[in-house]
Design a protein around this motif. Sequence first.
Motif, PDB file in Angstrom:
ATOM      1  N   UNK B 267       0.813  -1.214   0.000  1.00  0.00           N
ATOM      2  CA  UNK B 267       0.000   0.000   0.000  1.00  0.00           C
ATOM      3  C   UNK B 267       0.849   1.269   0.000  1.00  0.00           C
ATOM      4  N   UNK B 268       2.033   1.193   0.596  1.00  0.00           N
ATOM      5  CA  UNK B 268       2.881   2.390   0.623  1.00  0.00           C
ATOM      6  C   UNK B 268       3.489   2.672  -0.747  1.00  0.00           C
ATOM      7  N   UNK B 270       1.784   2.281  -3.756  1.00  0.00           N
ATOM      8  CA  UNK B 270       0.710   2.213  -4.754  1.00  0.00           C
ATOM      9  C   UNK B 270       1.054   2.984  -6.025  1.00  0.00           C
ATOM     10  N   UNK B 271       1.714   4.138  -5.865  1.00  0.00           N
ATOM     11  CA  UNK B 271       1.986   4.949  -7.046  1.00  0.00           C
ATOM     12  C   UNK B 271       3.129   4.375  -7.871  1.00  0.00           C
ATOM     13  N   UNK B 274       1.807  -0.456  -8.560  1.00  0.00           N
ATOM     14  CA  UNK B 274       0.428  -0.803  -8.180  1.00  0.00           C
ATOM     15  C   UNK B 274       0.156  -2.304  -8.222  1.00  0.00           C
ATOM     16  N   UNK B 277      -0.020  -4.600  -5.126  1.00  0.00           N
ATOM     17  CA  UNK B 277      -1.210  -4.649  -4.281  1.00  0.00           C
ATOM     18  C   UNK B 277      -2.285  -5.537  -4.888  1.00  0.00           C
TER      19      UNK B 277
END
Lengths: 316, 310
Positions: B267-268, B270-271, B274, B277
């Motif tokens: 989640x940390x 995500x950018x 992606x 996740x």
Amino acid sequence: MSVFFLRRILTLVATLVAASLIIFLVLDALPGNAAQMLMGADASPDAVRALTVKLGLDQPLAVRYLLWLKGMAVGDLGNSYVYGTPVAGLIAERLVLTIPLAIMSMLITVVLALAAGIYTAANHNKLGDVGVMSLTQVGIALPNFWFAILLILLFSVKLQLLSAGGFAGWDDGIWPGIRSLLLPSISLAVVQAAILARVTRSAVLEVLREDFVRTARAKGLGKREVLWRHVLRNAMIPVMTVMGLQFANLLAGTIVIENVFYLPGLGRLIFQSIANRDLIVVRNCVMLLAAMVVIVNFVVDVLYAFIDPRIKVANL
Amino acid sequence: MPSSTRASRWPTCERAADRIRRHRGNRTGRAAATGFWRRALRHRSFVLGAVLSLLVLGAALLSLVWTPWSAYDIDVASKLHPPSAAHWLGTDVLGRDIVSLLLVGARSTIMVGVIAVGIGLSFGVGLGLIAAARKGWTEELIMRMSDFTFAFPAVLSAIMLAAVAGPGMVTSITAIGIFQIPTFVRVTRGSANAIWAREFVLAARAAGKGSFRITIEHVLPNILSILIVQATIQFALAILAEAALSYLGLGTQPPQPSWGRMLNDAQTLLFQSPMLAVYPGAAIAIAVLGLNLLGDGLRDLLDPRLARER
């Protein structure tokens, strides 16, 4: 009438007391002393003893339990070990977020579930029914926090429509707040709605087989009218039972989802307090959540009696 | 669902048919078994559920003997690699191979699920059988207690346990296991009560058998299929709960790989990456979907009366 309510209320009170006892015993009586935990393993024994006295932890277990009960009755939950401020205030600050989140999720759940459930039951075994039911099967299997992450990926990372987390607060009007709770409540609702839709569908189907439905059709009522006027009311009982049980899941879900979206709600408070060893906050938060679950299920129980008066007689 | 009221509504002829079917099943056990498998292979959701569940089980078993890379070795130099021939799904932020992490994660998932459902089954079925056999205040007490346990969802009891005992696999297994007990109590007691009302129990009692023997010899075998179905579904719920707890950091602890933990790590990023996740969540969803379909299929196959309802 009154006997029914009296019994229910007595059960409610007994359940709440039992819950408080368990919470108290688990959090306060199990190994270690809160003061020792707060100060760390290498604190001097004198300092630990001083803090123990200051926090009132030197009193017997039973006295502390009764003091806590009394405090809850008058709204004084004591002070946070870490912040030194009243626990009630800390919790109230967080509820401003958690309660709207829970309500929004429940609303979305009910709307989605009833729409899907009634639609599929009315189109039993047709293509739409099979399609929607397969979707719900997938929905049940989704972990809500993963669905939340997927929503963030879509709406925040790809489309850049909504922020990936944080809470705008209610100070600038209602919209910014609702906007920041939108993704969290959708991710909570979709999974629950999938379950509730299946319950609704089978409940409606069950009622559709009843004789009075045939009678209503025979006397000339249209399909739609029978569905809305006769079937739904009778199908609501199992649907409401499951809704009540789902509320527990929903509250547990808010703890997880608040962590996904970095929302400063009750769930985050619990986590910070665990990290800080602030057991008095943990204790009261857990009690609050458990009490909400118990009370919601109590309300559902009482509501049955209004929807279906036969239940009152049966349970006397 | 009020299964007892539904059962009472069944016309007598269907009860008789049910009895005949059971008899037939008893007489020619092997024929009944092959009949079961023939029907099972035609049942779409059973087959799909079995395939998905076996996939997860296979992944867990495979990880015991082989993983493409070690799931524990940290190699920061090759962190966040995209999928390649060497790393089929790429690597995570510590340079660990995603495929290997997923395979080993399946193992933790299944382990937590099996133990938690085991706790729920042994306590829940035991208490449910006692409640049905003894009736009276024992039943009342057990049912009130299980009602009350509903007030503590797995996450909540895990939080309490983690606050005093610290987070970890034992904490999450205990919390999930406790949460499973009341469901098994209810299901067991409900179906056991129905068996206690049957004539063959009366006959057994007339033959002088005590409630313990009746429970073991008559009640338990007759509710076994219901319990198997319930255990399958509870297994799916346990997997979801375990994933949530690991995601929150209350369950399986690093370096032991777990799907929930992987999602938390991803989640940390995500950018940046992606897809990190996506995989673990998909693994959880496949496992849960498989078990749910398997449970639904088993219910249809083991209790054909209910098949009509869906």
